[in-house]
Scaffold this active site. Structure first.
Site, PDB file in Angstrom:
ATOM      1  N   GLY A 194       0.822  -1.205   0.000  1.00 52.33           N
ATOM      2  CA  GLY A 194       0.000   0.000   0.000  1.00 52.33           C
ATOM      3  C   GLY A 194       0.854   1.252   0.000  1.00 52.33           C
ATOM      4  N   SER A 195       0.192   2.399  -0.028  1.00 53.73           N
ATOM      5  CA  SER A 195       0.935   3.660  -0.115  1.00 53.73           C
ATOM      6  C   SER A 195       1.658   3.967   1.195  1.00 53.73           C
ATOM      7  CB  SER A 195      -0.014   4.804  -0.485  1.00 53.73           C
ATOM      8  OG  SER A 195      -1.053   4.917   0.460  1.00 53.73           O
ATOM      9  N   THR A 196       1.084   3.575   2.333  1.00 53.79           N
ATOM     10  CA  THR A 196       1.756   3.804   3.620  1.00 53.79           C
ATOM     11  C   THR A 196       2.989   2.909   3.708  1.00 53.79           C
ATOM     12  OG1 THR A 196      -0.476   4.110   4.507  1.00 53.79           O
ATOM     13  CG2 THR A 196       1.327   4.101   6.091  1.00 53.79           C
TER      14      THR A 196
ATOM     15  N   GLY B 191      -0.351  -1.631   6.391  1.00 55.27           N
ATOM     16  CA  GLY B 191      -1.416  -0.653   6.589  1.00 55.27           C
ATOM     17  C   GLY B 191      -2.766  -1.331   6.738  1.00 55.27           C
TER      18      GLY B 191
ATOM     19  N   ASP C 165      -7.283  -0.531   5.698  1.00 55.07           N
ATOM     20  CA  ASP C 165      -8.309   0.373   5.173  1.00 55.07           C
ATOM     21  C   ASP C 165      -9.218   0.859   6.286  1.00 55.07           C
ATOM     22  OD1 ASP C 165      -7.584   0.183   2.341  1.00 55.07           O
ATOM     23  OD2 ASP C 165      -8.034  -1.931   2.656  1.00 55.07           O
TER      24      ASP C 165
ATOM     25  N   GLY D 190      -7.690  -3.083   0.143  1.00 58.07           N
ATOM     26  CA  GLY D 190      -7.948  -1.979  -0.792  1.00 58.07           C
ATOM     27  C   GLY D 190      -6.977  -2.025  -1.967  1.00 58.07           C
ATOM     28  N   GLY D 191      -5.774  -2.521  -1.704  1.00 54.14           N
ATOM     29  CA  GLY D 191      -4.780  -2.658  -2.773  1.00 54.14           C
ATOM     30  C   GLY D 191      -4.821  -4.031  -3.431  1.00 54.14           C
TER      31      GLY D 191
ATOM     32  N   GLU E   5      -1.264 -10.899   2.191  1.00 52.52           N
ATOM     33  CA  GLU E   5      -1.070 -10.179   3.460  1.00 52.52           C
ATOM     34  C   GLU E   5      -1.391 -11.103   4.635  1.00 52.52           C
ATOM     35  OE1 GLU E   5      -3.570  -6.794   2.712  1.00 52.52           O
ATOM     36  OE2 GLU E   5      -1.955  -5.682   1.746  1.00 52.52           O
TER      37      GLU E   5
HETATM   38  C1  5RP Z   1      -3.567  -3.483   0.485  1.00 52.63           C
HETATM   39  C2  5RP Z   1      -3.979  -3.102   1.859  1.00 52.63           C
HETATM   40  C3  5RP Z   1      -3.470  -1.806   2.384  1.00 52.63           C
HETATM   41  O1  5RP Z   1      -2.860  -2.025   3.614  1.00 52.63           O
HETATM   42  C4  5RP Z   1      -4.620  -0.863   2.569  1.00 52.63           C
HETATM   43  O2  5RP Z   1      -5.333  -0.773   1.352  1.00 52.63           O
HETATM   44  C5  5RP Z   1      -4.132   0.524   2.995  1.00 52.63           C
HETATM   45  O3  5RP Z   1      -3.485   1.130   1.922  1.00 52.63           O
HETATM   46  P1  5RP Z   1      -2.864   2.588   2.015  1.00 52.63           P
HETATM   47  O4  5RP Z   1      -1.678   2.514   2.907  1.00 52.63           O
HETATM   48  O5  5RP Z   1      -2.503   2.885   0.569  1.00 52.63           O
HETATM   49  O6  5RP Z   1      -3.917   3.531   2.530  1.00 52.63           O
HETATM   50  O7  5RP Z   1      -4.678  -3.790   2.552  1.00 52.63           O
HETATM   51  O8  5RP Z   1      -4.181  -4.673   0.074  1.00 52.63           O
END
Ligand code: 5RP
Length: 227
Positions: A34-36, A87, A89, A101-102, A108
């Site tokens: 994810g972006s974080t 991270g 959601d 979300g990703g 994971e």
């Molecule tokens: C990816 C995930 C991410 O942890 C989640 O979508 C959070 O993403 P971001 O850090 O971009 O807000 O579960 O599958």
């Protein structure tokens, strides 16, 4: 006022402080997606000589780790890991999460299951009273998509195919809105039991152990089992 990206940057830095004491020449670190997490990986790179490498939950994170000179191990080569950093959601006060979300939810959950501790890194917008405002991702075997969608509708959700998206496992994602998730562990088991479901984005049967939450006033820490 800090932007969401600045909040994510701050929690990525806090995660580095949290992780550093665990790093030894033998340590393999679990790294999410994810972006974080991208910001966490970037901040981890200067310390790459202090640990052996990483096991990652996506091709995306593996590519980023390798580009920065961090060795990525196939999970089959890994006996154990002290920490998995990722991270979310949404996360509630019981440290149950919605993830995916990703689209990396299955890997994971797998990589997290090999780690002793799940360290969740989020900005404050992800902390909720009750999970479910964020549509719940469910990874499905493509031939089972419509059958699974009907079962999810019976549970009260509105499943929508994530158009044009294929997971790293060659599967599809149904994003399920309209679920009031009052019993996350029970719902996770129910959805996991539907034939054709690869994995559901609820992380409640095994949630986070530690959460670092980035706020306008700094990063605060929540523990599953406060000592
Ligand atoms: C990816 C995930 C991410 O942890 C989640 O979508 C959070 O993403 P971001 O850090 O971009 O807000 O579960 O599958």
């Amino acid at each position: 006022m800090l932007t969401q990206t600045e909040l994510k940057q701050n929690v990525a830095s806090a995660a580095i402080e949290y992780v550093l004491p665990w790093l030894t020449p033998d340590t393999i670190l679990g790294v999410g997606t994810g972006s974080t997490v991208d910001l966490f990986i970037d901040a981890l790179a200067p310390y790459k000589d202090r640990f052996l490498g990483a096991a990652s939950s996506s091709e995306r994170s593996s590519a980023r780790l390798e580009a920065l000179g961090i060795k990525v191990f196939d999970l089959n080569q890994v006996q154990g890991m002290p920490l998995y950093v990722d991270g979310a959601d949404e996360i509630d006060q019981g440290l149950n999460m919605i993830k995916g979300g990703g689209g990396a939810l299955t890997r994971e959950k797998i990589v997290a299951s090999v780690a002793d501790q799940f360290v969740c890194i989020v900005d404050e917008s992800k902390v909720v009273e009750c999970l479910g405002r964020f549509p719940l991702p469910v990874e499905v075997i493509p031939m089972a998509r419509e059958a699974v969608a009907r079962r999810l509708s019976e549970l009260g959700g509105k499943p929508a195919l994530r158009e044009g998206f294929t997971t790293d496992n060659g599967c599809q994602i149904l994003d399920v809105s309209g679920l009031a998730i009052t019993e996350p562990a029970k719902l996770e088991s129910l959805i996991n039991d539907i034939p054709g479901v690869v994995c559901c984005g609820l992380f409640a049967l095994a949630g986070a152990d530690v959460v670092l939450v980035s706020t306008q006033d700094g990063v605060r820490r929540l523990d599953k089992n406060p000592s």
